[in-house]
Design an enzyme around this catalytic site. Sequence first.
Site, PDB file in Angstrom:
ATOM      1  N   CYS A 181     -24.673  45.000 -53.522  1.00 39.01           N
ATOM      2  CA  CYS A 181     -25.901  44.196 -53.553  1.00 39.01           C
ATOM      3  C   CYS A 181     -27.063  45.056 -53.058  1.00 39.01           C
ATOM      4  CB  CYS A 181     -25.742  42.967 -52.652  1.00 39.01           C
ATOM      5  SG  CYS A 181     -27.145  41.841 -52.758  1.00 39.01           S
ATOM      6  N   CYS A 192     -17.571  37.311 -47.420  1.00 38.55           N
ATOM      7  CA  CYS A 192     -17.461  37.886 -48.750  1.00 38.55           C
ATOM      8  C   CYS A 192     -17.889  39.342 -48.735  1.00 38.55           C
ATOM      9  CB  CYS A 192     -18.335  37.087 -49.697  1.00 38.55           C
ATOM     10  SG  CYS A 192     -17.544  36.980 -51.252  1.00 38.55           S
ATOM     11  N   SER A 221     -26.451  30.582 -55.737  1.00 39.84           N
ATOM     12  CA  SER A 221     -27.105  30.906 -54.470  1.00 39.84           C
ATOM     13  C   SER A 221     -27.954  32.153 -54.641  1.00 39.84           C
ATOM     14  CB  SER A 221     -26.023  31.135 -53.410  1.00 39.84           C
ATOM     15  OG  SER A 221     -26.604  31.519 -52.189  1.00 39.84           O
ATOM     16  N   ASN A 276     -19.980  34.609 -40.406  1.00 41.87           N
ATOM     17  CA  ASN A 276     -18.647  35.199 -40.521  1.00 41.87           C
ATOM     18  C   ASN A 276     -18.704  36.590 -39.908  1.00 41.87           C
ATOM     19  OD1 ASN A 276     -16.801  33.466 -41.921  1.00 41.87           O
ATOM     20  ND2 ASN A 276     -18.073  33.705 -43.737  1.00 41.87           N
ATOM     21  N   GLU A 283     -14.700  40.724 -55.520  1.00 37.73           N
ATOM     22  CA  GLU A 283     -13.858  39.660 -54.957  1.00 37.73           C
ATOM     23  C   GLU A 283     -14.206  38.313 -55.561  1.00 37.73           C
ATOM     24  OE1 GLU A 283     -14.331  39.660 -50.705  1.00 37.73           O
ATOM     25  OE2 GLU A 283     -14.230  41.846 -50.651  1.00 37.73           O
ATOM     26  N   GLY A 339     -23.235  40.202 -54.491  1.00 38.90           N
ATOM     27  CA  GLY A 339     -24.339  40.451 -55.411  1.00 38.90           C
ATOM     28  C   GLY A 339     -25.390  39.363 -55.391  1.00 38.90           C
ATOM     29  N   CYS A 361     -29.538  42.214 -46.800  1.00 37.18           N
ATOM     30  CA  CYS A 361     -29.554  41.256 -45.677  1.00 37.18           C
ATOM     31  C   CYS A 361     -28.732  41.864 -44.534  1.00 37.18           C
ATOM     32  CB  CYS A 361     -28.966  39.917 -46.112  1.00 37.18           C
ATOM     33  SG  CYS A 361     -29.831  39.213 -47.523  1.00 37.18           S
ATOM     34  N   CYS A 416     -24.927  40.912 -43.725  1.00 35.32           N
ATOM     35  CA  CYS A 416     -24.028  40.711 -44.864  1.00 35.32           C
ATOM     36  C   CYS A 416     -23.255  41.982 -45.213  1.00 35.32           C
ATOM     37  CB  CYS A 416     -24.858  40.248 -46.065  1.00 35.32           C
ATOM     38  SG  CYS A 416     -23.875  40.012 -47.551  1.00 35.32           S
ATOM     39  N   CYS A 446     -15.405  30.767 -56.092  1.00 33.37           N
ATOM     40  CA  CYS A 446     -16.615  31.512 -55.721  1.00 33.37           C
ATOM     41  C   CYS A 446     -16.565  32.868 -56.418  1.00 33.37           C
ATOM     42  CB  CYS A 446     -16.656  31.685 -54.200  1.00 33.37           C
ATOM     43  SG  CYS A 446     -18.014  32.736 -53.627  1.00 33.37           S
TER      44      CYS A 446
HETATM   45  N1  SAH Z   1     -27.218  36.970 -52.963  1.00 37.08           N
HETATM   46  C1  SAH Z   1     -26.979  35.568 -52.899  1.00 37.08           C
HETATM   47  C2  SAH Z   1     -25.494  35.240 -52.729  1.00 37.08           C
HETATM   48  C3  SAH Z   1     -25.015  35.757 -51.423  1.00 37.08           C
HETATM   49  S1  SAH Z   1     -23.624  35.108 -50.616  1.00 37.08           S
HETATM   50  C4  SAH Z   1     -27.770  34.968 -51.756  1.00 37.08           C
HETATM   51  O1  SAH Z   1     -28.423  35.705 -51.025  1.00 37.08           O
HETATM   52  O2  SAH Z   1     -27.791  33.753 -51.624  1.00 37.08           O
HETATM   53  C5  SAH Z   1     -23.919  33.449 -50.205  1.00 37.08           C
HETATM   54  C6  SAH Z   1     -24.444  33.158 -48.813  1.00 37.08           C
HETATM   55  O3  SAH Z   1     -23.668  33.771 -47.770  1.00 37.08           O
HETATM   56  C7  SAH Z   1     -25.873  33.643 -48.625  1.00 37.08           C
HETATM   57  O4  SAH Z   1     -26.619  32.615 -48.031  1.00 37.08           O
HETATM   58  C8  SAH Z   1     -25.699  34.790 -47.689  1.00 37.08           C
HETATM   59  O5  SAH Z   1     -26.877  35.074 -46.980  1.00 37.08           O
HETATM   60  C9  SAH Z   1     -24.567  34.310 -46.811  1.00 37.08           C
HETATM   61  N2  SAH Z   1     -23.908  35.340 -45.998  1.00 37.08           N
HETATM   62  C10 SAH Z   1     -23.885  36.673 -46.190  1.00 37.08           C
HETATM   63  N3  SAH Z   1     -23.206  37.299 -45.202  1.00 37.08           N
HETATM   64  C11 SAH Z   1     -22.775  36.343 -44.371  1.00 37.08           C
HETATM   65  C12 SAH Z   1     -22.030  36.357 -43.155  1.00 37.08           C
HETATM   66  N4  SAH Z   1     -21.568  37.479 -42.628  1.00 37.08           N
HETATM   67  N5  SAH Z   1     -21.776  35.165 -42.581  1.00 37.08           N
HETATM   68  C13 SAH Z   1     -22.217  34.007 -43.124  1.00 37.08           C
HETATM   69  N6  SAH Z   1     -22.927  33.939 -44.255  1.00 37.08           N
HETATM   70  C14 SAH Z   1     -23.218  35.086 -44.874  1.00 37.08           C
END
Ligand code: SAH
Length: 354
Positions: free
Chosen positions: A116, A339, A197, A296, A96, A165, A120, A123, A109
């Site tokens: 990934c 995302c 990020s 989210n 995406e 990712g 986390c 996520c 973005c």
């Molecule tokens: N792998 C990278 C990019 C991830 S996406 C990272 O960890 O930073 C960018 C941000 O969105 C990260 O801070 C991630 O933790 C956050 N994120 C992931 N899922 C989410 C969710 N459901 N709601 C809000 N933020 C989220």
Amino acid sequence: MNSLSQRLPILDSSSQSLEEWCVAHDQPAYRAGQVRRWIFGKRVGDFAGMHDLPAKLRADLLDKYRLFTARVSAHQIASDRTEKLLLKLADGHFVECVLMREPKRRTVCVSTQVGCAMGCVFCASGLMGVKRDLSTSEILEQILRVDRLMPREERITNLVVMGIGEPLANLKALLPALDTLNEKGGLGLGARRITISTVGLPDQMRTLARHGKAFNLAVSLHAPNDELRNELVPINKSTGIENILAAADEYFECTGRRVTYEYVLLSGLNDQDTHARQLGAILKHRNAHVNLIPMNGVSELAFCEPSAPRTRQFVEILQESGVATTVRKRKGADIDAACGQLRLKRERSLVQLG
Ligand code: SAH
């Protein structure tokens, strides 16, 4: 004539290798710059449309290269004009990319991997693990496809590498893509308009610091102590917060860019006064900025965001400890905004179909 699958993605070629290829095909090196300007500046869709190139060169390009390798599988537009593309890659996987509009900014973005490996817990991107890294051309194609969603007079002004990712786990493809965007013949996006990020991989943060460009770095901290971070961000068990903060300090020393710490507020888990105080204590002597992210919703995950008063209190405690803090605006809330959600739905339905 080479078959389609034998033709190379032209977006994988650096400007230098494209120049060499032009010279090897009896053309002056500057033709490479013309090709790039057609692709990045004039949004041409194929080699045939590059009018000012000699016909022979256009034919040679067509024989050797492909411009795009993915196709748009879904296109969603939210009520705030945020747009999301689901791209189907040549091998059938999905990624995406998103266009976010603000009065003076057009931010794209991008994703860097299919899935990934970081895991986390809140996520959507990590729910099915990682399938593979994206190539340089697949990263650039996302940006060009998003750019083409806009009318001629609108251009991309900012890039956030915050899609699916872990960007620092795929620096070998990401850095050439960012270098291309940086170039005059690319989109001319300065390093200061690009934010990467990361979950916080200390060795790779140091590599990035030494790359010599002052990209903005955002570290996804999400917890102020190792005990809690080990639960929310499992990769932390092998890194630890202290190591990450030390690498971030080095990043600041090398680049002069203030590091941002992202923190998703999860109701009842990491949003209490004690967490805010601990976070303030570890960041107050650093050149840091905290960006609180509203959670989210992800349909299969049970986390939710705290109440507005709880969030306000968290912000106040941080600010009182002297840490600059902002709360991120939510974008595209009505289009599977978290995302990775759209991809997850599509990959799942493919699995179910066998
Ligand atoms: N792998 C990278 C990019 C991830 S996406 C990272 O960890 O930073 C960018 C941000 O969105 C990260 O801070 C991630 O933790 C956050 N994120 C992931 N899922 C989410 C969710 N459901 N709601 C809000 N933020 C989220």
